[in-house]
Enzyme design. Sequence first.
Site, mmCIF file in Angstrom:
data_model
loop_
_atom_site.group_PDB
_atom_site.id
_atom_site.type_symbol
_atom_site.label_atom_id
_atom_site.label_comp_id
_atom_site.label_asym_id
_atom_site.label_seq_id
_atom_site.Cartn_x
_atom_site.Cartn_y
_atom_site.Cartn_z
ATOM 1 N N CYS A 156 39.754 39.378 33.077
ATOM 2 C CA CYS A 156 40.060 38.074 33.675
ATOM 3 C C CYS A 156 40.448 38.164 35.143
ATOM 4 O O CYS A 156 40.207 37.221 35.904
ATOM 5 C CB CYS A 156 41.135 37.352 32.859
ATOM 6 S SG CYS A 156 42.784 38.069 32.952
ATOM 7 N N ASP A 157 41.008 39.284 35.596
ATOM 8 C CA ASP A 157 41.361 39.435 37.004
ATOM 9 C C ASP A 157 40.141 39.236 37.900
ATOM 10 O O ASP A 157 40.244 38.735 39.024
ATOM 11 C CB ASP A 157 41.920 40.832 37.293
ATOM 12 C CG ASP A 157 42.957 41.311 36.304
ATOM 13 O OD1 ASP A 157 42.868 40.938 35.129
ATOM 14 O OD2 ASP A 157 43.828 42.100 36.707
ATOM 15 N N ALA A 158 38.973 39.670 37.386
ATOM 16 C CA ALA A 158 37.741 39.602 38.181
ATOM 17 C C ALA A 158 37.406 38.180 38.584
ATOM 18 O O ALA A 158 36.665 37.959 39.558
ATOM 19 C CB ALA A 158 36.580 40.191 37.388
ATOM 20 N N MET A 159 37.968 37.194 37.890
ATOM 21 C CA MET A 159 37.607 35.808 38.170
ATOM 22 C C MET A 159 38.305 35.274 39.419
ATOM 23 O O MET A 159 37.965 34.204 39.925
ATOM 24 C CB MET A 159 37.858 34.964 36.933
ATOM 25 C CG MET A 159 37.025 35.512 35.764
ATOM 26 S SD MET A 159 37.251 34.670 34.204
ATOM 27 C CE MET A 159 36.118 33.305 34.421
#
Length: 455
Positions: free
Chosen positions: A159-162
């Site tokens: 989710c960090d990639a978002m």
Amino acid sequence: MKKILFGLLFFTQINLLAQTKSSGKRKLLADDSICYQMKKVADWQWQNLETQGWKNPKKDWTSGAMYAGMMAWAKLANDEQYYNKLKRVGADNKWDTGSYRYFADDYCVGQLYSQLYTVYKNPEYIRKFKALADTIVTLPHLESLEWKNNIYTREWAWCDAMFMGPPALGYLTQATGDAKYLNKSIELWWKSTAYLYDKDEYLFYRDSRYFNKKEKNGAKVFWSRGNGWVIGGLARLLSVTPENHPQRNKLLKLFTNMASKLASLQQADGSWHASLLDPESYPTKETSGTGFICYAMAWGINNRIIPAKKYKPVVSKAWDALKSAVHPDGKLGFVQAQGAAPDKVGYEDTDVFGVGAFLLAGSEMFRLSLTQDNGLIAEAYNGASTQAEQTIKVAWPRIVKKLKVKEASQLIVRNAATGEIVPLNTSYEGEKITGIHFNASLNAGTNQFFEINTK
């Protein structure tokens, strides 16, 4: 609030903080003002990096997240030193991304390059990132997002990639005018959402390793910073998604659902603890997750996506929690260390990405604070790459409608960030007042706001 004219009041040094007005010896920036707190935190962070060194590379995701906040501050500060520091970072990086080409963390820094390009129009800023993005948009992206085989180096599988990837591509569309980068980012956004989003909880898992994990109280594991990354990234993606884009309404629905859920999980101290569904497992505030959530919600209010009546109290409490974590010297505390899940955090814990979250939150809270004033607000912006002199004009009917005045002598204009009084002049047609105007010296790529009110 309506833009009056592109423009910005220039101050030779934003450290006018330390100066006083000749009348009343009042500080131009009050100690409790949002801009004062932002400057204090930004200055401490730059000084720490310059004296203690960089813990991680300047291309790293931690740094990229900090630059997002530093850009937001540079747009408000009207002091060229902040843009100069960011341009120096780009030069030190040779305007390149990290070594893993398709790893979102390694091209988070592309957000900085694209945003600087929109101000300075230097093709070198985005040349290498654009070449990378041109490849990214052609890849099939057909792999499963299951956390194995180093999938994170090729897909947005966590989710960090978002926060790292979608805004980087979205801002490149803003910089170049080529919609393919934004469209690919939205396409991949929905791929990650389909895999990581819990439709019952309206929250995102960090990655597939957490699908079946439980907190001590038996709840699912949802990390506050992880969900802060998502809703903060979504706000940034939406900020460059046109009103008529076919996916915009779907993105807005996700934003409003997440905002509502996160608001229900805010703690009594105004923060979001590291674990969203088991806040007592780590019973202290956590400022990186709180900062990104506060930023996204305040942005949502300012852009009329979520209702102010419901969410103003939420973000106001969140900002109070963030301010209370700032040390006297400007160090931001209670930033959970780098990781992938909820963990303990304390007053002395800090990191650059937490500062990025704080400054993003502050930039939107400042804009939100303007709506609470009784005066008329004029926003000014200089989108040029050099300083510009302009005159800001405000029509008299608009002033009368808002302030119920009869004479221009009843008015005063203040810089909304600093409180400095700006000299104004009255415009006439014959003996009839047609409006007021005041002069501004505008730094490149900066916003300024002026409050017009009665004396």
